[in-house]
Enzyme design. Sequence first.
Site, PDB file in Angstrom:
ATOM      1  N   GLU A  36      31.938  29.455  29.446  1.00 35.07           N
ATOM      2  CA  GLU A  36      33.272  29.312  31.126  1.00 35.07           C
ATOM      3  C   GLU A  36      33.139  28.022  31.915  1.00 35.07           C
ATOM      4  O   GLU A  36      31.632  27.407  31.832  1.00 35.07           O
ATOM      5  CB  GLU A  36      32.661  30.622  32.346  1.00 35.07           C
ATOM      6  CG  GLU A  36      32.925  29.833  33.310  1.00 35.07           C
ATOM      7  CD  GLU A  36      34.421  30.300  33.726  1.00 35.07           C
ATOM      8  OE1 GLU A  36      35.005  31.152  33.444  1.00 35.07           O
ATOM      9  OE2 GLU A  36      35.015  28.616  35.005  1.00 35.07           O
ATOM     10  N   ALA A  37      34.104  27.136  32.297  1.00 37.46           N
ATOM     11  CA  ALA A  37      34.019  26.094  32.132  1.00 37.46           C
ATOM     12  C   ALA A  37      33.860  25.489  34.145  1.00 37.46           C
ATOM     13  O   ALA A  37      33.647  25.062  34.591  1.00 37.46           O
ATOM     14  CB  ALA A  37      34.980  25.009  32.597  1.00 37.46           C
ATOM     15  N   MET A  40      31.881  31.977  37.105  1.00 34.90           N
ATOM     16  CA  MET A  40      31.594  32.975  36.555  1.00 34.90           C
ATOM     17  C   MET A  40      31.978  34.058  37.603  1.00 34.90           C
ATOM     18  O   MET A  40      32.209  34.495  38.905  1.00 34.90           O
ATOM     19  CB  MET A  40      30.464  33.502  36.553  1.00 34.90           C
ATOM     20  CG  MET A  40      29.383  32.347  35.040  1.00 34.90           C
ATOM     21  SD  MET A  40      29.616  32.463  33.800  1.00 34.90           S
ATOM     22  CE  MET A  40      29.610  34.406  32.984  1.00 34.90           C
ATOM     23  N   THR A  43      39.297  34.189  38.477  1.00 40.89           N
ATOM     24  CA  THR A  43      40.182  34.788  39.772  1.00 40.89           C
ATOM     25  C   THR A  43      39.646  34.929  40.414  1.00 40.89           C
ATOM     26  O   THR A  43      39.245  35.512  41.403  1.00 40.89           O
ATOM     27  CB  THR A  43      41.740  34.268  39.459  1.00 40.89           C
ATOM     28  OG1 THR A  43      41.677  33.098  38.528  1.00 40.89           O
ATOM     29  CG2 THR A  43      42.244  34.324  40.471  1.00 40.89           C
ATOM     30  N   LYS A  53      40.095  41.285  49.563  1.00 39.08           N
ATOM     31  CA  LYS A  53      40.236  43.015  49.870  1.00 39.08           C
ATOM     32  C   LYS A  53      39.427  43.221  50.396  1.00 39.08           C
ATOM     33  O   LYS A  53      39.577  43.884  51.505  1.00 39.08           O
ATOM     34  CB  LYS A  53      40.018  43.755  48.660  1.00 39.08           C
ATOM     35  CG  LYS A  53      40.865  44.348  47.928  1.00 39.08           C
ATOM     36  CD  LYS A  53      42.046  43.552  46.741  1.00 39.08           C
ATOM     37  CE  LYS A  53      43.376  42.860  47.658  1.00 39.08           C
ATOM     38  NZ  LYS A  53      43.618  42.573  46.687  1.00 39.08           N
ATOM     39  N   ILE A 188      50.736  39.151  46.993  1.00 35.69           N
ATOM     40  CA  ILE A 188      49.580  37.819  47.290  1.00 35.69           C
ATOM     41  C   ILE A 188      50.429  38.362  48.951  1.00 35.69           C
ATOM     42  O   ILE A 188      49.595  37.893  49.874  1.00 35.69           O
ATOM     43  CB  ILE A 188      49.215  36.903  46.520  1.00 35.69           C
ATOM     44  CG1 ILE A 188      48.810  37.579  45.549  1.00 35.69           C
ATOM     45  CG2 ILE A 188      48.360  35.841  47.577  1.00 35.69           C
ATOM     46  CD1 ILE A 188      48.049  36.441  44.773  1.00 35.69           C
ATOM     47  N   GLU A 207      61.143  34.286  51.750  1.00 34.27           N
ATOM     48  CA  GLU A 207      61.518  35.270  50.670  1.00 34.27           C
ATOM     49  C   GLU A 207      62.782  33.626  50.490  1.00 34.27           C
ATOM     50  O   GLU A 207      63.664  34.496  50.758  1.00 34.27           O
ATOM     51  CB  GLU A 207      61.737  36.101  50.541  1.00 34.27           C
ATOM     52  CG  GLU A 207      61.991  36.722  49.159  1.00 34.27           C
ATOM     53  CD  GLU A 207      61.451  36.872  47.903  1.00 34.27           C
ATOM     54  OE1 GLU A 207      59.768  36.777  48.199  1.00 34.27           O
ATOM     55  OE2 GLU A 207      61.493  36.215  47.291  1.00 34.27           O
ATOM     56  N   ALA A 331      43.736  42.141  37.260  1.00 28.84           N
ATOM     57  CA  ALA A 331      42.335  41.499  36.594  1.00 28.84           C
ATOM     58  C   ALA A 331      42.289  43.106  35.649  1.00 28.84           C
ATOM     59  O   ALA A 331      42.084  42.385  35.103  1.00 28.84           O
ATOM     60  CB  ALA A 331      42.018  42.202  38.212  1.00 28.84           C
ATOM     61  N   HIS A 459      44.166  71.578  47.873  1.00 31.65           N
ATOM     62  CA  HIS A 459      44.961  70.888  49.045  1.00 31.65           C
ATOM     63  C   HIS A 459      43.218  71.232  50.593  1.00 31.65           C
ATOM     64  O   HIS A 459      42.344  71.766  50.480  1.00 31.65           O
ATOM     65  CB  HIS A 459      45.521  72.507  49.818  1.00 31.65           C
ATOM     66  CG  HIS A 459      45.958  72.159  50.994  1.00 31.65           C
ATOM     67  ND1 HIS A 459      47.249  71.923  51.242  1.00 31.65           N
ATOM     68  CD2 HIS A 459      45.463  73.256  52.204  1.00 31.65           C
ATOM     69  CE1 HIS A 459      47.069  72.195  52.425  1.00 31.65           C
ATOM     70  NE2 HIS A 459      46.673  72.930  53.065  1.00 31.65           N
TER      71      HIS A 459
HETATM   72  P1  FAD Z   1      40.780  34.647  35.538  1.00 28.93           P
HETATM   73  O1  FAD Z   1      40.449  35.354  36.338  1.00 28.93           O
HETATM   74  O2  FAD Z   1      41.404  33.294  36.489  1.00 28.93           O
HETATM   75  O3  FAD Z   1      39.568  34.103  35.012  1.00 28.93           O
HETATM   76  C1  FAD Z   1      39.794  32.688  33.543  1.00 28.93           C
HETATM   77  C2  FAD Z   1      38.936  32.208  33.314  1.00 28.93           C
HETATM   78  O4  FAD Z   1      38.663  30.843  32.098  1.00 28.93           O
HETATM   79  C3  FAD Z   1      38.748  30.900  34.697  1.00 28.93           C
HETATM   80  O5  FAD Z   1      36.812  31.259  35.273  1.00 28.93           O
HETATM   81  C4  FAD Z   1      38.124  29.393  34.215  1.00 28.93           C
HETATM   82  O6  FAD Z   1      37.532  28.543  34.621  1.00 28.93           O
HETATM   83  C5  FAD Z   1      37.982  29.687  32.748  1.00 28.93           C
HETATM   84  N1  FAD Z   1      38.571  28.436  31.913  1.00 28.93           N
HETATM   85  C6  FAD Z   1      39.451  28.460  31.737  1.00 28.93           C
HETATM   86  N2  FAD Z   1      40.049  27.700  30.247  1.00 28.93           N
HETATM   87  C7  FAD Z   1      39.262  27.295  30.882  1.00 28.93           C
HETATM   88  C8  FAD Z   1      38.652  26.353  29.151  1.00 28.93           C
HETATM   89  N3  FAD Z   1      39.121  26.237  28.381  1.00 28.93           N
HETATM   90  N4  FAD Z   1      36.860  26.597  28.690  1.00 28.93           N
HETATM   91  C9  FAD Z   1      36.647  27.870  29.709  1.00 28.93           C
HETATM   92  N5  FAD Z   1      36.834  27.957  30.170  1.00 28.93           N
HETATM   93  C10 FAD Z   1      37.910  28.360  30.943  1.00 28.93           C
HETATM   94  N6  FAD Z   1      44.206  41.781  40.384  1.00 28.93           N
HETATM   95  C11 FAD Z   1      44.587  42.929  40.015  1.00 28.93           C
HETATM   96  O7  FAD Z   1      45.046  43.651  39.629  1.00 28.93           O
HETATM   97  N7  FAD Z   1      43.813  43.936  41.722  1.00 28.93           N
HETATM   98  C12 FAD Z   1      43.885  42.919  42.674  1.00 28.93           C
HETATM   99  O8  FAD Z   1      43.450  43.154  44.083  1.00 28.93           O
HETATM  100  C13 FAD Z   1      44.540  41.090  42.981  1.00 28.93           C
HETATM  101  N8  FAD Z   1      44.075  40.967  43.702  1.00 28.93           N
HETATM  102  C14 FAD Z   1      44.194  39.406  43.642  1.00 28.93           C
HETATM  103  C15 FAD Z   1      44.763  38.658  45.138  1.00 28.93           C
HETATM  104  C16 FAD Z   1      44.799  37.479  44.591  1.00 28.93           C
HETATM  105  C17 FAD Z   1      44.488  36.338  45.933  1.00 28.93           C
HETATM  106  C18 FAD Z   1      44.823  36.634  43.697  1.00 28.93           C
HETATM  107  C19 FAD Z   1      44.982  35.541  43.207  1.00 28.93           C
HETATM  108  C20 FAD Z   1      44.894  37.548  42.523  1.00 28.93           C
HETATM  109  C21 FAD Z   1      44.855  38.741  42.621  1.00 28.93           C
HETATM  110  N9  FAD Z   1      44.666  39.453  41.260  1.00 28.93           N
HETATM  111  C22 FAD Z   1      45.047  40.809  41.392  1.00 28.93           C
HETATM  112  C23 FAD Z   1      44.703  38.947  39.940  1.00 28.93           C
HETATM  113  C24 FAD Z   1      43.957  38.499  39.525  1.00 28.93           C
HETATM  114  O9  FAD Z   1      42.453  38.075  40.298  1.00 28.93           O
HETATM  115  C25 FAD Z   1      44.166  37.940  37.661  1.00 28.93           C
HETATM  116  O10 FAD Z   1      45.383  39.224  37.023  1.00 28.93           O
HETATM  117  C26 FAD Z   1      42.779  38.551  36.957  1.00 28.93           C
HETATM  118  O11 FAD Z   1      41.850  37.541  37.562  1.00 28.93           O
HETATM  119  C27 FAD Z   1      42.870  37.686  35.704  1.00 28.93           C
HETATM  120  O12 FAD Z   1      41.474  37.171  34.333  1.00 28.93           O
HETATM  121  P2  FAD Z   1      41.748  36.551  33.352  1.00 28.93           P
HETATM  122  O13 FAD Z   1      40.470  36.841  33.333  1.00 28.93           O
HETATM  123  O14 FAD Z   1      43.299  36.063  32.978  1.00 28.93           O
HETATM  124  O15 FAD Z   1      41.739  35.194  34.451  1.00 28.93           O
END
Ligand code: FAD
Length: 476
Positions: A36-37, A40, A43, A53, A188, A207, A331, A459
């Site tokens: 992880e860069a 932890m 997003t 939330k 969002i 929109e 997520a 119910h």
């Molecule tokens: P990410 O969570 O983006 O994690 C990727 C990680 O990889 C990051 O920490 C990054 O630093 C690391 N990384 C990237 N490249 C490298 C590299 N080369 N070397 C080392 N580390 C690296 N989803 C839901 O299901 N329910 C929700 O209610 C919801 N609400 C949301 C609200 C908002 C405001 C936002 C922005 C998103 C929301 N999401 C929600 C979407 C959800 O956050 C993402 O779908 C989810 O985080 C994706 O997970 P991921 O593991 O693919 O990527």
Amino acid sequence: MTQGFDYDLVIIGAGVGGHGAALHAVGCGLKTAIIEAADMGGTCVNRGCVPSKALLAASGRVRELRNAHHLQTLGIQIQNVQFDRQAIANHANNLAAKIQGDLTNSLKRLGVDIIRGWGKVTGTQKVSVTTDSGEKTITAKDIILSPGSVPFVPPGVEVDGKTVFTSDQGVKLEWLPNWIAIIGSGYIGLEFSDVYSALGCEITMIEALDQLMPGFDRDIAKLAERVLITPRDIETYVGIYAKRVIPGSPVVIELANFKTKEDVAVLEVDACFVATGRIPATKNLGLESVSVELDRRNFIPVNDHMAVLSGGEVVPHLWAIGDATGKMMLAHAASAQGIVAVENICGRNKEVDYQSIPAAAFTHPEISYVGMTETQAQEKATAEGFEVAVAKSYFKGNSKALAEGEVDGITKVIYRKDTGELLGVHIFGLHASDIIHEASAAIANRESVHKLAHLVHAHPTLSEVLDEAYKRAVGV
Ligand code: FAD
């Protein structure tokens, strides 16, 4: 542990996708490292699901407690409801920090090596990690890429992080502008319009497409607009895009017609929230070292086993999951993909069933869905030669919703007329995000409304809205 490698599995990116994959890998006996860069938890934990939330939970209470009419119908009187913006912001920040800690500890406890730095593929079964102190190479039998996504900022929009910002800054709730423009009416934009309107901000929603909430089923979007937008302090521009956004005090927004590109108006607002979608974070991953090209939208090409593809062919021992694959940017989808990737790494043939993965917007009330919209079902029906049928039920006929005094809502069930197979379910109403899961399980098992209509629901519960819709579908 496979002989000749540092690890069985190395995962690049410790978001929810990487985390889900790591937990499952350990459960399957794989020696695992995660790179992880930045933060932890990625997003979801730091800038997405979790803090948003928390803001929705707090602002939703404010909305409810300030709704004197609703409270009076329940026999309650409350005067002068106050809130502290900083305390609400702290609730979101503290929750993100807690979940980040829990997630990191869960990995440590299970023996996953956490490597801080930038991970990059440098060849088959090889990864380099760059840290402040230099670069090292590690080898692994399998590599999972889970680098996630970042907010998309359209051309012409200048983000300063203070007056013009994306969800990255929005989740911090650093101030409450009197008048805020929100660009985008996806989930969002909708969730933040729920937060800001509950806390007393005036909103202009912009929109570019022809309808608000373009990703949602039409019937749901129509009712959601009537409940979430029209009665609130929200003005809307539809079919209009923000051609230029200039930060400052005021923020200047030049609006133009999306189709004709003709100028429409200039707004001067206090702040602008840019919620125009997300793009993959797939730069500088070293994919060229294994001859992998990103697709035209910069997503990593994968099959349903989550194997990375090069020219349509599987690249051995390389997998990708999460937002970076662009399949379903949520997520729980990222984490489900991680589990499927690990299953395939272990030689068990598994595919992701996107049809049965639910989605939700946590507005008040909530929106949730699983499977196809009516439009998508009609397209499939035309291609495959069957008929689509629809049944609806309403929260105003549900005893629990009536008891709560929260009767705005609809459930829409879409199914095949011939076999009764459930194709899609869409819910708008109180706790819709919790009710959807039985529909999700039903779609996963390709069940028919004929069987579902005979299941018994407790119910009075909100889940009876689904029971009612299934029964209407089959006429029992
Ligand atoms: P990410 O969570 O983006 O994690 C990727 C990680 O990889 C990051 O920490 C990054 O630093 C690391 N990384 C990237 N490249 C490298 C590299 N080369 N070397 C080392 N580390 C690296 N989803 C839901 O299901 N329910 C929700 O209610 C919801 N609400 C949301 C609200 C908002 C405001 C936002 C922005 C998103 C929301 N999401 C929600 C979407 C959800 O956050 C993402 O779908 C989810 O985080 C994706 O997970 P991921 O593991 O693919 O990527």
